[in-house]
Write a protein that holds these residues in place. Structure first.
Motif, PDB file in Angstrom:
ATOM      1  N   ARG A   1     -13.587   3.401   1.535  1.00 26.72           N
ATOM      2  CA  ARG A   1     -12.470   4.057   2.202  1.00 26.72           C
ATOM      3  C   ARG A   1     -11.175   3.557   1.567  1.00 26.72           C
ATOM      4  O   ARG A   1     -10.877   2.348   1.588  1.00 26.72           O
ATOM      5  CB  ARG A   1     -12.487   3.714   3.698  1.00 26.72           C
ATOM      6  N   ILE A   2     -10.388   4.466   0.958  1.00 26.90           N
ATOM      7  CA  ILE A   2      -9.179   4.076   0.230  1.00 26.90           C
ATOM      8  C   ILE A   2      -7.966   4.325   1.122  1.00 26.90           C
ATOM      9  O   ILE A   2      -7.635   5.471   1.437  1.00 26.90           O
ATOM     10  CB  ILE A   2      -9.030   4.860  -1.086  1.00 26.90           C
ATOM     11  N   GLU A   3      -7.305   3.245   1.506  1.00 20.95           N
ATOM     12  CA  GLU A   3      -6.132   3.328   2.380  1.00 20.95           C
ATOM     13  C   GLU A   3      -4.953   2.568   1.781  1.00 20.95           C
ATOM     14  O   GLU A   3      -4.149   1.976   2.486  1.00 20.95           O
ATOM     15  CB  GLU A   3      -6.469   2.759   3.767  1.00 20.95           C
ATOM     16  N   ASP A   4      -4.854   2.582   0.443  1.00 20.87           N
ATOM     17  CA  ASP A   4      -3.819   1.777  -0.210  1.00 20.87           C
ATOM     18  C   ASP A   4      -2.447   2.435  -0.229  1.00 20.87           C
ATOM     19  O   ASP A   4      -1.447   1.814  -0.577  1.00 20.87           O
ATOM     20  CB  ASP A   4      -4.241   1.421  -1.642  1.00 20.87           C
ATOM     21  N   GLY A   5      -2.361   3.714   0.132  1.00 23.28           N
ATOM     22  CA  GLY A   5      -1.073   4.400   0.172  1.00 23.28           C
ATOM     23  C   GLY A   5      -0.473   4.657  -1.186  1.00 23.28           C
ATOM     24  O   GLY A   5       0.709   4.995  -1.299  1.00 23.28           O
ATOM     25  N   ALA A   6      -1.258   4.525  -2.252  1.00 17.74           N
ATOM     26  CA  ALA A   6      -0.737   4.718  -3.614  1.00 17.74           C
ATOM     27  C   ALA A   6      -0.326   6.169  -3.827  1.00 17.74           C
ATOM     28  O   ALA A   6      -0.973   7.089  -3.310  1.00 17.74           O
ATOM     29  CB  ALA A   6      -1.785   4.324  -4.637  1.00 17.74           C
ATOM     30  N   PRO A   7       0.721   6.411  -4.608  1.00 15.82           N
ATOM     31  CA  PRO A   7       1.181   7.785  -4.826  1.00 15.82           C
ATOM     32  C   PRO A   7       0.244   8.623  -5.678  1.00 15.82           C
ATOM     33  O   PRO A   7       0.176   9.833  -5.527  1.00 15.82           O
ATOM     34  CB  PRO A   7       2.533   7.595  -5.525  1.00 15.82           C
TER      35      PRO A   7
ATOM     36  N   VAL B   1     -14.517   7.694  -1.099  1.00 14.43           N
ATOM     37  CA  VAL B   1     -15.398   7.957  -2.243  1.00 14.43           C
ATOM     38  C   VAL B   1     -16.747   7.363  -1.898  1.00 14.43           C
ATOM     39  O   VAL B   1     -16.833   6.189  -1.516  1.00 14.43           O
ATOM     40  CB  VAL B   1     -14.858   7.330  -3.541  1.00 14.43           C
ATOM     41  N   ALA B   2     -17.813   8.157  -2.010  1.00 11.45           N
ATOM     42  CA  ALA B   2     -19.129   7.695  -1.562  1.00 11.45           C
ATOM     43  C   ALA B   2     -20.229   8.365  -2.367  1.00 11.45           C
ATOM     44  O   ALA B   2     -20.000   9.365  -3.056  1.00 11.45           O
ATOM     45  CB  ALA B   2     -19.310   7.991  -0.078  1.00 11.45           C
TER      46      ALA B   2
ATOM     47  N   GLN C   1     -18.420   1.266   3.952  1.00 16.51           N
ATOM     48  CA  GLN C   1     -18.815  -0.136   3.826  1.00 16.51           C
ATOM     49  C   GLN C   1     -17.627  -1.035   3.499  1.00 16.51           C
ATOM     50  O   GLN C   1     -17.541  -2.147   3.994  1.00 16.51           O
ATOM     51  CB  GLN C   1     -19.871  -0.265   2.724  1.00 16.51           C
ATOM     52  N   VAL C   2     -16.725  -0.556   2.629  1.00 19.12           N
ATOM     53  CA  VAL C   2     -15.576  -1.355   2.197  1.00 19.12           C
ATOM     54  C   VAL C   2     -14.313  -0.529   2.354  1.00 19.12           C
ATOM     55  O   VAL C   2     -14.291   0.663   2.032  1.00 19.12           O
ATOM     56  CB  VAL C   2     -15.734  -1.805   0.726  1.00 19.12           C
ATOM     57  N   VAL C   3     -13.262  -1.171   2.857  1.00 16.41           N
ATOM     58  CA  VAL C   3     -11.950  -0.534   3.000  1.00 16.41           C
ATOM     59  C   VAL C   3     -10.999  -1.173   1.992  1.00 16.41           C
ATOM     60  O   VAL C   3     -10.907  -2.403   1.901  1.00 16.41           O
ATOM     61  CB  VAL C   3     -11.393  -0.699   4.423  1.00 16.41           C
ATOM     62  N   ILE C   4     -10.325  -0.349   1.219  1.00 17.41           N
ATOM     63  CA  ILE C   4      -9.347  -0.824   0.235  1.00 17.41           C
ATOM     64  C   ILE C   4      -7.959  -0.485   0.759  1.00 17.41           C
ATOM     65  O   ILE C   4      -7.591   0.679   0.868  1.00 17.41           O
ATOM     66  CB  ILE C   4      -9.593  -0.188  -1.141  1.00 17.41           C
ATOM     67  N   GLY C   5      -7.193  -1.533   1.081  1.00 13.02           N
ATOM     68  CA  GLY C   5      -5.891  -1.352   1.695  1.00 13.02           C
ATOM     69  C   GLY C   5      -4.753  -1.552   0.724  1.00 13.02           C
ATOM     70  O   GLY C   5      -4.962  -1.676  -0.490  1.00 13.02           O
ATOM     71  N   PRO C   6      -3.521  -1.594   1.232  1.00 15.55           N
ATOM     72  CA  PRO C   6      -2.352  -1.811   0.378  1.00 15.55           C
ATOM     73  C   PRO C   6      -2.504  -3.082  -0.459  1.00 15.55           C
ATOM     74  O   PRO C   6      -3.042  -4.088   0.011  1.00 15.55           O
ATOM     75  CB  PRO C   6      -1.208  -1.940   1.386  1.00 15.55           C
TER      76      PRO C   6
ATOM     77  N   CYS D   1      -9.451  -5.656  -0.581  1.00 17.49           N
ATOM     78  CA  CYS D   1     -10.750  -5.075  -0.218  1.00 17.49           C
ATOM     79  C   CYS D   1     -11.391  -5.889   0.897  1.00 17.49           C
ATOM     80  O   CYS D   1     -11.534  -7.111   0.777  1.00 17.49           O
ATOM     81  CB  CYS D   1     -11.675  -5.058  -1.437  1.00 17.49           C
ATOM     82  N   THR D   2     -11.797  -5.203   1.943  1.00 17.03           N
ATOM     83  CA  THR D   2     -12.412  -5.899   3.073  1.00 17.03           C
ATOM     84  C   THR D   2     -13.665  -5.169   3.546  1.00 17.03           C
ATOM     85  O   THR D   2     -13.794  -3.956   3.399  1.00 17.03           O
ATOM     86  CB  THR D   2     -11.429  -6.013   4.251  1.00 17.03           C
ATOM     87  N   ARG D   3     -14.582  -5.964   4.087  1.00 18.18           N
ATOM     88  CA  ARG D   3     -15.763  -5.428   4.767  1.00 18.18           C
ATOM     89  C   ARG D   3     -15.791  -6.037   6.164  1.00 18.18           C
ATOM     90  O   ARG D   3     -15.826  -7.269   6.296  1.00 18.18           O
ATOM     91  CB  ARG D   3     -17.044  -5.793   4.012  1.00 18.18           C
ATOM     92  N   ASP D   4     -15.731  -5.202   7.160  1.00 17.91           N
ATOM     93  CA  ASP D   4     -15.660  -5.665   8.553  1.00 17.91           C
ATOM     94  C   ASP D   4     -14.500  -6.635   8.750  1.00 17.91           C
ATOM     95  O   ASP D   4     -14.612  -7.638   9.476  1.00 17.91           O
ATOM     96  CB  ASP D   4     -16.981  -6.336   8.960  1.00 17.91           C
TER      97      ASP D   4
END
Length: 334
Positions: free
Chosen positions: A30-36, A75-76, A84-89, A93-96
């Motif tokens: 899950r991509i939540e980095d806010g990149a343009p 992306v899966a 499974q993994v969230v990619i933030g700003p 990268c985090t899992r749970d």
């Protein structure tokens, strides 16, 4: 410069975040980095890109996807795979809720989980860290997801994907610069393919550059924004009447010549102001304002903040977030 060159100069990678991901099914990021702007291509295995509120799109090896932010996306290996993994700003990268940056590191610019003896997917991704003002005039017209299939007749992009695959894991002097330019070339190639598609959603300024009158006028503005242009002066340069140019320009571009020029000048100024070494006075002169006070007044009137305030905000928030758009997807046919 041509109009496209000026507007593509904005999304230029400078220390872009590039990564090779090795993933064993089932996997989902899950991509939540806010990149343009982000680029995704598969080297091995298929993937599904799921825009926020959009329809899943299959990505096969060699396909290149451009994702316009700041909306999140997934992306899966399959649309139904749980995240499974969230990619933030900041590419955290985090899992749970727990960082997996070290536990999933696999070498130079390589990350993931490749279990021995199991089939795995290999994905390359590149993320532009900052949105530049000139590029916004182009980025705002992009669909949420733009996919260029492999082997659609544009061999240059296929070659660039192979080069990026080779160079991504090298650790040589100047490697970051090499990767930035490869990423830029890949993005420009995909954007040109999109802009060339009839009725593909290209902005009015791009279509207008092919006009025998308006095209040269746009190039004059972009080549020399500091010149004290008038409609009459521009009309004389291309050999038409003032009224004729005003009508034709407005009909094709969607705004009068001087309004377009003013917007272009302020966009260029906003980009130049990101460099702290450039004074407001220098920027004002560069983009066609008689003094820094004139630029400041126009900047404040249109953007609601002063040039110095814009500079502070740009320094504090390099990965800008923009307006939320409805999810749209374009897949370029071969």
């Amino acid at each position: 410069m041509d109009t496209l060159t000026g507007l593509l100069d904005g999304p230029k990678a400078r220390g872009a975040f590039l990564l090779r991901s090795i993933l064993t099914p089932p996997w989902s990021l899950r991509i939540e980095d806010g990149a343009p702007l982000s680029v995704v291509t598969m080297v091995r295995g298929d993937a599904w890109i799921v825009p926020e509120g959009g329809t899943p799109v299959l990505l096969r090896p060699g396909d290149v996807a451009i994702v316009r932010g700041p909306e999140p996306y997934t992306v899966a290996d399959a649309p139904q795979s749980p995240v499974q993994v969230v990619i933030g700003p900041g590419q955290v990268c985090t899992r749970d809720g727990v960082s997996v940056a070290e536990s999933m590191a696999l070498g130079v610019r390589t990350w993931g989980e490749a279990r021995p003896g199991e089939d795995h997917a290999v994905m390359l991704s590149g993320t532009y860290r900052a949105e530049h003002e000139i590029g916004r005039r182009l980025l705002d017209h992009l669909p949420t997801l733009l996919v260029r299939p492999s082997g659609d007749g544009t061999a240059t992009e296929d070659t660039l994907v192979r080069l990026l695959t080779t160079e991504l894991t090298r650790d040589e002097p100047g490697q970051e610069l090499v990767l930035d330019r490869l990423l830029d070339l890949l993005v420009v190639g995909v954007l040109r393919s999109w802009l060339a598609v009839p009725d593909g959603g290209a902005p009015a300024w791009y279509r207008a550059q092919h006009d025998e009158v308006v095209g040269p006028v746009l190039r004059l503005m972009h080549d020399d924004p500091a010149r004290p242009w008038t409609v009459a002066g521009l009309a004389a340069e291309v050999g038409v009447s003032r009224a004729g140019l005003a009508r034709r320009f407005t009909a094709l571009v969607g705004e009068p010549p001087m309004a377009y020029l003013a917007t272009w000048r302020l966009a260029l100024a906003a980009d130049l102001l990101r460099d702290p070494e450039r004074t407001v006075a220098w920027v004002a002169h560069r983009v066609g304002y008689s003094n820094p006070f004139a630029l400041s007044a126009a900047f404040k009137r249109v953007r609601g903040l002063t040039p110095q305030e814009h500079r502070w905000l740009a320094a504090d928030a390099p990965a800008a977030t923009g307006p939320v758009h409805a999810a749209t997807t374009v897949v370029l046919a071969g």
